[in-house]
Design a protein around this motif. Structure first.
Motif, PDB file in Angstrom:
ATOM      1  N   ARG A  13       0.807  -1.222   0.000  1.00 60.62           N
ATOM      2  CA  ARG A  13       0.000   0.000   0.000  1.00 60.62           C
ATOM      3  C   ARG A  13       0.841   1.274   0.000  1.00 60.62           C
ATOM      4  N   ALA A  14       1.748   1.411   0.971  1.00 65.52           N
ATOM      5  CA  ALA A  14       2.480   2.678   1.114  1.00 65.52           C
ATOM      6  C   ALA A  14       3.516   2.876   0.015  1.00 65.52           C
ATOM      7  N   ILE A  15       4.280   1.822  -0.285  1.00 66.04           N
ATOM      8  CA  ILE A  15       5.335   1.971  -1.291  1.00 66.04           C
ATOM      9  C   ILE A  15       4.764   2.295  -2.670  1.00 66.04           C
ATOM     10  N   PRO A  16       3.719   1.599  -3.143  1.00 64.01           N
ATOM     11  CA  PRO A  16       3.150   1.996  -4.435  1.00 64.01           C
ATOM     12  C   PRO A  16       2.602   3.424  -4.433  1.00 64.01           C
ATOM     13  N   HIS A  17       2.036   3.844  -3.310  1.00 64.61           N
ATOM     14  CA  HIS A  17       1.458   5.188  -3.241  1.00 64.61           C
ATOM     15  C   HIS A  17       2.543   6.264  -3.255  1.00 64.61           C
ATOM     16  N   LEU A  18       3.604   6.074  -2.456  1.00 65.38           N
ATOM     17  CA  LEU A  18       4.613   7.122  -2.301  1.00 65.38           C
ATOM     18  C   LEU A  18       5.753   7.018  -3.306  1.00 65.38           C
ATOM     19  N   LEU A  19       6.058   5.823  -3.774  1.00 64.90           N
ATOM     20  CA  LEU A  19       7.229   5.628  -4.636  1.00 64.90           C
ATOM     21  C   LEU A  19       6.853   5.148  -6.035  1.00 64.90           C
TER      22      LEU A  19
END
Length: 288
Positions: free
Chosen positions: A179-185
């Protein structure tokens, strides 16, 4: 320990007709040159090769910012890896002294982080070690994928070593990957592969007695988003505000700028997880 014959033979190739004195790791030649000579165990071959390749790339991107590597290899008779590099005397001083923070920040922003991978991909050609932790590396088309693999490797290690008995942290970490890595990176982040130190905290920075300038050592290098190299220094301090201010004068924050702090937290997570893997539960709260 005294200089092993294999290393003395190699030193003679670097400085023909010289004699050498001292004990590992500091060896001095009759010409007055001093070398840092490391001899490892057979099990450390990979670690020595990763550090050697990193030092070569530092010399290519920013000569003088790290000790110059002269030679590395394997002693065939013992299968022990070795490295011979420049020896730099250090003095007791901090990055806050004599413009050291500004100097290092400019060198990183304009030289080290300006070196990109030859294939345009993220990652590294061989494994490197962050402390004692093996980072498998490899090449990836996107930073999102590369960083997800790095975090995943640490989570696998934490699970394997029983550092998270209830599985709470590993479960959260897997959500970060999905969730976080695809969203932020993901594609919204504007970044290209930059050559990174990988373990850039104050314990891996020193001030040269000869130049009064800082240099860096003990790398865990790879090609990634440049902002990731600023993360561990935030955790362990030692880098004054002037370092970050100067760095971003020469290399601006990536778009989207408004997510800079969230990305910084995400990059800190790698080092919290690594310290938890190495030392146990001491940093579990921070990682969570």
């Amino acid at each position: 320990m005294p200089i092993p014959p294999i290393l003395e033979t190699i030193l003679e190739c670097i400085e023909p007709s010289s004699s050498f004195t001292g004990a590992l790791p500091r060896v001095t030649s009759s010409s007055g040159a001093t070398y840092f000579v490391k001899l490892g165990r057979p099990s450390e071959k990979e670690q020595y090769e990763g550090e050697s390749e990193s030092l070569r790339l530092f010399d290519r991107s920013s000569p003088g910012i790290a000790p110059k590597l002269f030679v590395n290899g394997i002693d065939e008779s013992t299968e022990r890896p070795y490295m011979i590099s420049e020896y730099i005397d250090v003095k007791s001083s901090s990055l806050s002294s004599h413009g050291g923070a500004e100097y290092l920040a400019k060198k990183l922003a304009t030289e080290v982080h300006s070196l990109s991978s030859e294939n345009g991909k993220f990652g590294f050609s061989i494994p490197t070690y962050c402390g004692v932790t093996r980072i498998e590396n490899g090449w990836y088309d996107t930073w999102e994928e590369a960083y997800g693999k790095m975090i995943g490797g640490l989570l696998d290690g934490i699970e394997r070593e029983g550092r998270d008995p209830r599985g709470e942290l590993v479960k959260m970490g897997k959500e970060v990957i999905t969730r976080a890595i695809p969203h932020l990176l993901g594609p919204r982040l504007k970044c290209t592969p930059s050559f990174l130190h990988g373990d850039l905290w104050s314990g891996n920075v020193a001030i040269s007695t000869r130049t009064s300038k800082p240099f860096i050592y003990d790398p865990s290098s790879y090609f990634g988003h440049n902002e990731a190299d600023l993360s561990i220094a935030r955790i362990f301090e030692g880098f004054p505000r002037a370092f970050y201010e100067t760095y971003h004068q020469y290399r601006t924050k990536s778009e989207p700028v408004e997510e800079y702090e969230q990305r910084a937290d995400l990059y800190e997570l790698f080092h919290y997880l690594n310290h938890m893997l190495v030392f146990g539960v001491s940093l579990k709260g921070e990682a969570q």
